[in-house]
Write a protein that holds these residues in place. Structure first.
Motif, PDB file in Angstrom:
ATOM      1  N   ARG A  86       0.930   4.075  -3.055  1.00 43.32           N
ATOM      2  CA  ARG A  86       0.655   5.499  -2.794  1.00 43.32           C
ATOM      3  C   ARG A  86       1.804   6.382  -3.253  1.00 43.32           C
ATOM      4  O   ARG A  86       1.601   7.521  -3.666  1.00 43.32           O
ATOM      5  CB  ARG A  86       0.376   5.705  -1.309  1.00 43.32           C
ATOM      6  N   GLU A 132       0.826  -1.206   0.000  1.00 47.27           N
ATOM      7  CA  GLU A 132       0.000   0.000   0.000  1.00 47.27           C
ATOM      8  C   GLU A 132       0.865   1.264   0.000  1.00 47.27           C
ATOM      9  O   GLU A 132       0.576   2.224  -0.733  1.00 47.27           O
ATOM     10  CB  GLU A 132      -0.940  -0.029   1.202  1.00 47.27           C
ATOM     11  N   MET A 189      -6.011   3.480  -1.934  1.00 48.56           N
ATOM     12  CA  MET A 189      -4.591   3.690  -2.238  1.00 48.56           C
ATOM     13  C   MET A 189      -4.393   4.719  -3.337  1.00 48.56           C
ATOM     14  O   MET A 189      -3.264   4.967  -3.765  1.00 48.56           O
ATOM     15  CB  MET A 189      -3.940   2.368  -2.667  1.00 48.56           C
ATOM     16  N   GLY A 190      -5.488   5.286  -3.827  1.00 50.46           N
ATOM     17  CA  GLY A 190      -5.382   6.285  -4.883  1.00 50.46           C
ATOM     18  C   GLY A 190      -5.431   5.724  -6.284  1.00 50.46           C
ATOM     19  O   GLY A 190      -5.286   6.464  -7.264  1.00 50.46           O
ATOM     20  N   HIS A 209       1.983   7.435  -7.481  1.00 52.75           N
ATOM     21  CA  HIS A 209       1.043   8.234  -8.260  1.00 52.75           C
ATOM     22  C   HIS A 209       1.605   9.553  -8.780  1.00 52.75           C
ATOM     23  O   HIS A 209       1.174  10.030  -9.835  1.00 52.75           O
ATOM     24  CB  HIS A 209      -0.225   8.496  -7.447  1.00 52.75           C
TER      25      HIS A 209
END
Length: 370
Positions: A206, A202, A241-242, A209
């Motif tokens: 993150r 995770e 997590m985007g 991105h």
């Protein structure tokens, strides 16, 4: 039907049309006219949009996925590229230049896959540098995709800006379950790989991105993600997590095209067909599950995708067929180019099939079977 170089996209406008898409799947793909191209002293027929893969095999894979395609054996015999390691990087990159320069000016998709490209960061950095140099000499990559389990991105975060600087189109990050223990039963990471733990995975995702487009890839299995409630739970996890794009892939349909072994047995025992999931999401266009929106369908030469929106995520369900892939190869049109780790350039995952160019490579060694 809207078409790109690699597939064709269409949006069903009625429920009967959607049913037709689902029944016909990849069979609706309409091949585009091939291009005649001179390379290695011969004329070849190329599919516009074909992809090139420099097979990643500098070290053994650091996961041992129960569905690994490199463990499938064809009836007519199959030399596994996965059994040969690259141990002379300069020789390998020299060979890479030799096989790509004849295709200058022909747009290729770059598919960085094979085993695990990030498992050996020095090799991957050398690969990116070599490919960048080839681009400066006229080799054209109109799309660049890395398929990875993310392991090296966790242990060598400097790979992330290197991939960004290379102009990677997207990273397809494989994760088969939102529970680390269930995922480990499927992907079977070496225990010294921190990525097997959710906290590491995770945090890694993150951190990606800002520099890379991330697409989560989840193989559907009876052991892991199998129902629509599983799918929605996984999507909520990915969203946290985007991640904004997730693909759920059915295990590719083998239909007897490979010799039975423990991997084919596992695949067939754990297969989750996408049809019941598609019916659960959208039995008709008039009765789509709340929270979901149908966006369209993609037809490839051996795969079919259905696209949806769920909250602010793009969600794709995919099914594919190895026999359809092999049938496309049998037409004589090159669908894909693969540089195997023994130095062979072929149009097939089998280095002894559809060979375009082969050179002696004494520095590329086998490792013994486990």
């Amino acid at each position: 039907m809207a078409a790109s170089l690699r597939n064709q996209y269409q949006t069903a406008t009625s429920s009967p049309e959607l049913v037709y898409f689902r029944q016909a799947t990849w069979r609706l793909y309409q091949p585009v006219a091939s291009v005649l191209w001179q390379a290695f002293g011969q004329e070849h027929r190329l599919r516009p949009g074909l992809t090139f893969t420099p097979f990643a095999n500098a070290v053994r894979c650091n996961a041992h996925c129960a569905f690994c395609s490199e463990e499938l054996v064809r009836h007519e015999g199959h030399q596994l590229t996965a059994k040969r390691l690259i141990d002379d990087y300069p020789a390998y990159f020299q060979r890479l230049r030799a096989v790509l320069l004849p295709f200058r000016g022909f747009a290729l998709g770059l598919s960085l896959s094979g085993l695990e490209a990030t498992a050996e960061p020095r090799w991957l950095r050398g690969l990116l540098a070599c490919l960048s140099g080839l681009e400066a000499e006229g080799v054209v990559f109109d799309e660049k995709v890395l398929y990875t389990n993310g392991s090296g991105l966790a242990t060598e975060p400097s790979l992330v800006p290197a991939l960004h600087g290379f102009g990677l189109s997207r990273l397809e990050l494989s994760r088969c379950h939102d529970d680390e223990d269930v995922n480990q039963r499927i992907m079977r990471f070496n225990r010294n790989q921190p990525i097997w733990r959710n906290a590491v995975y995770e945090a890694t995702v993150r951190g990606l991105h800002e520099q890379l487009a991330v697409k989560n890839s989840c193989i559907l299995t009876q052991t892991g993600i199998a129902t629509l409630s599983d799918v929605e739970r996984y999507l909520a996890w990915a969203r946290g997590m985007g991640v904004r794009q997730v693909v759920f892939r059915e295990l590719s349909r083998l239909e007897g095209s490979y010799l039975p072994n423990v991997f084919t047995d596992w695949i067939e025992l754990n297969r989750v067909p996408i049809e019941p999931l598609l019916t659960a999401v959208a039995p008709t266009l008039e009765a789509i599950r709340p929270g979901w929106q149908y966006a369209g369908s993609t037809f490839g030469y051996y795969y079919y995708n259905e696209h949806f929106r769920w909250q602010d995520l793009e969600v794709i369900f995919e099914t594919s067929s190895y026999p359809a892939l092999q049938a496309a190869n049998a037409t004589g049109v090159l669908q894909k180019l693969i540089l195997h780790s023994d130095g062979t350039l072929s149009g097939d995952w089998d280095p002894d099939s559809r060979v375009l160019s082969r050179v002696p490579a004494p520095s590329l060694d086998y490792y013994p079977s486990a």
